[in-house]
Design a protein around this motif. Structure first.
Motif, PDB file in Angstrom:
ATOM      1  N   THR A 293       0.863  -1.170   0.000  1.00 24.39           N
ATOM      2  CA  THR A 293       0.000   0.000   0.000  1.00 24.39           C
ATOM      3  C   THR A 293       0.905   1.227   0.000  1.00 24.39           C
ATOM      4  N   THR A 295       2.938   4.228   1.276  1.00 24.11           N
ATOM      5  CA  THR A 295       3.409   4.698   2.584  1.00 24.11           C
ATOM      6  C   THR A 295       4.379   5.864   2.375  1.00 24.11           C
ATOM      7  N   ASP A 304       1.179  10.244   6.761  1.00 20.44           N
ATOM      8  CA  ASP A 304       0.154   9.789   5.834  1.00 20.44           C
ATOM      9  C   ASP A 304       0.590  10.059   4.404  1.00 20.44           C
ATOM     10  N   LYS A 312      -4.333  13.930   1.539  1.00 19.10           N
ATOM     11  CA  LYS A 312      -4.045  12.678   2.229  1.00 19.10           C
ATOM     12  C   LYS A 312      -4.871  11.513   1.678  1.00 19.10           C
ATOM     13  N   ILE A 313      -4.192  10.389   1.456  1.00 21.08           N
ATOM     14  CA  ILE A 313      -4.875   9.158   1.066  1.00 21.08           C
ATOM     15  C   ILE A 313      -5.512   8.504   2.287  1.00 21.08           C
ATOM     16  N   ARG A 314      -4.815   8.576   3.411  1.00 22.52           N
ATOM     17  CA  ARG A 314      -5.327   8.065   4.689  1.00 22.52           C
ATOM     18  C   ARG A 314      -5.192   9.163   5.727  1.00 22.52           C
ATOM     19  N   HIS A 315      -5.848   8.940   6.873  1.00 22.68           N
ATOM     20  CA  HIS A 315      -5.750   9.903   7.976  1.00 22.68           C
ATOM     21  C   HIS A 315      -5.370   9.177   9.273  1.00 22.68           C
ATOM     22  N   ASN A 316      -4.368   8.305   9.169  1.00 17.77           N
ATOM     23  CA  ASN A 316      -3.903   7.601  10.373  1.00 17.77           C
ATOM     24  C   ASN A 316      -3.301   8.562  11.385  1.00 17.77           C
ATOM     25  N   LEU A 356      -1.458  -1.672  10.198  1.00 17.58           N
ATOM     26  CA  LEU A 356      -1.766  -0.247  10.228  1.00 17.58           C
ATOM     27  C   LEU A 356      -2.910  -0.031  11.211  1.00 17.58           C
ATOM     28  N   MET A 362      -8.688   4.451  15.129  1.00 18.63           N
ATOM     29  CA  MET A 362      -9.113   5.429  14.139  1.00 18.63           C
ATOM     30  C   MET A 362     -10.402   6.116  14.532  1.00 18.63           C
ATOM     31  N   GLU A 366     -10.556  10.118  14.568  1.00 24.14           N
ATOM     32  CA  GLU A 366     -11.551  10.873  13.790  1.00 24.14           C
ATOM     33  C   GLU A 366     -12.357  11.799  14.683  1.00 24.14           C
TER      34      GLU A 366
END
Length: 368
Positions: A293, A295, A304, A312-316, A356, A362, A366
């Motif tokens: 994926t 990174t 992210d 952003k692709i993710r919001h880790n 992850l 998460m 959020e």
């Protein structure tokens, strides 16, 4: 910041996601603003989980280990742009820099020569004999196990001490952090019992788990070499706690991890400006050869990944564009955001099947 909503999100983990015991700590601008702890240290429900409970947090350890190496590089007149071989003469790639090592670019994620995580010199010999899994400059791939030895060996060469010892002396003890990479016997009775997660059909369908479950793949080899501590039950032993493995052997509290990231974002003065910049400045981004994926890594920390528009692709790590941190297998997670002054950490003992951050962490992020 709606702390009541965060508390509700934390409670939801127990009510809807099968959490057993967990802690969350949130800091802002040098002050802890929320510390929650609930549940049990074991399934038999003998010992209540509280804010002083400690637990192994797997790869969240990598951030602590990276910070330790970075401060030593600076003290020795070096930087991440210097060649690893200036410190480690027998490093298998003479053109690799510390920045490339710390951002998982050196192609040493999987070892051909057999070695045990409990035998440092044996692993170092295997690393020095390894033909890189890919050429330097040809992308990156997460080094789940070997990373710890790749940062530990330069620390030993520079100080004559194991990385875990230097971390305690130079970072954890001066800051009062209840974090260890090599747990003393005096703390054994505080450790909660870990329980493995269960795989479901969606996990089996992912590209990562297809590769992970197939014998002989690079992904499978990366997560199995060096050998040892493959099962969660093995992490519930004093041998694992004391081993001091900088890739996955950290033990401590959520409060300790969250406070560490207050320091890492500069909200609590401690690290130099150079070290702070090395931690947060992206070094490499793209498709990860091991995690399968996209990174993005700085010198030892994750950020992210972004799409072609810079979103952003993710919001880790929340909404902040400069936030950085590191997760641990099963659900432990910690990060800091220098733009907001917020840091966060979550630890637990009922693991999920993920490398992850999962739904439990998460959901809180959020809400936060």
């Amino acid at each position: 910041m709606d702390l009541d909503a965060v508390e509700l999100a934390f409670s939801k983990n127990f009510e809807e996601f099968g959490e057993l015991g967990a802690s969350v700590s949130i800091w802002k601008e040098g002050v802890e603003v929320l510390n929650l702890a609930d549940g049990w240290c074991e399934r038999e429900k003998v010992h209540p989980w509280n804010s002083a409970t400690i637990v192994p947090f797997y790869s969240a350890t990598k951030a602590l280990a990276s910070a330790t190496l970075l401060i030593l590089l600076e003290e020795n007149g070096l930087s991440p742009d210097d060649l690893v071989c200036r410190v480690w003469a027998n490093f298998p790639n003479s053109s690799a820099t510390f920045a490339e090592l710390l951002s998982h670019q050196c192609g040493l994620a999987a070892l051909d020569q057999k070695s045990s995580v409990f035998e440092h010199e044996e692993v170092i010999a295997a690393i020095e004999a390894q033909e890189p899994n890919w050429d330097l400059g040809d992308g990156h791939g997460y080094h789940p196990r070997t990373f710890g030895f790749l940062v530990d060996e330069p620390v030993r060469l520079l100080t004559g001490k194991r990385l875990g010892e230097v971390f305690r002396e130079r970072i954890a003890e001066p800051l009062g952090l209840e974090l260890w990479i090599g747990l003393p016997e005096s703390e054994f009775d505080r450790v909660a019992t870990l329980y493995p997660g269960k795989m479901n059909k969606s996990d089996l369908a992912s590209g990562f788990y297809k590769e992970f479950n197939q014998s002989g793949t690079l992904v499978r080899q990366a997560f199995s070499s060096p050998s040892g501590l493959q099962g969660v039950h093995e992490m519930n032993t004093s041998k694992a706690w004391q081993a001091g493995l900088p890739a996955m052997g950290g033990v401590g509290t959520a409060q300790g991890l969250a406070k560490f990231y207050q320091v890492a974002i500069g909200a609590i003065p401690f690290f130099s400006d150079d070290v702070l910049n090395w931690m947060r400045t992206p070094v490499v981004t793209g498709d990860d050869r091991i995690l399968m994926t996209p990174t993005r890594f700085s010198c030892g920390f994750q950020l992210d990944p972004l799409d072609e528009n810079g979103d952003k692709i993710r919001h880790n790590y929340g909404k902040g564009m400069h936030a950085f941190g590191h997760p641990g297998a099963g659900g432990s997670h910690a990060f800091g955001d220098p733009d907001t002054g917020i840091s966060y950490a979550y630890i637990m003992n009922q693991m999920d099947l993920s490398v992850l951050p999962g739904a439990k962490s998460m959901g809180i992020i959020e809400t936060l």
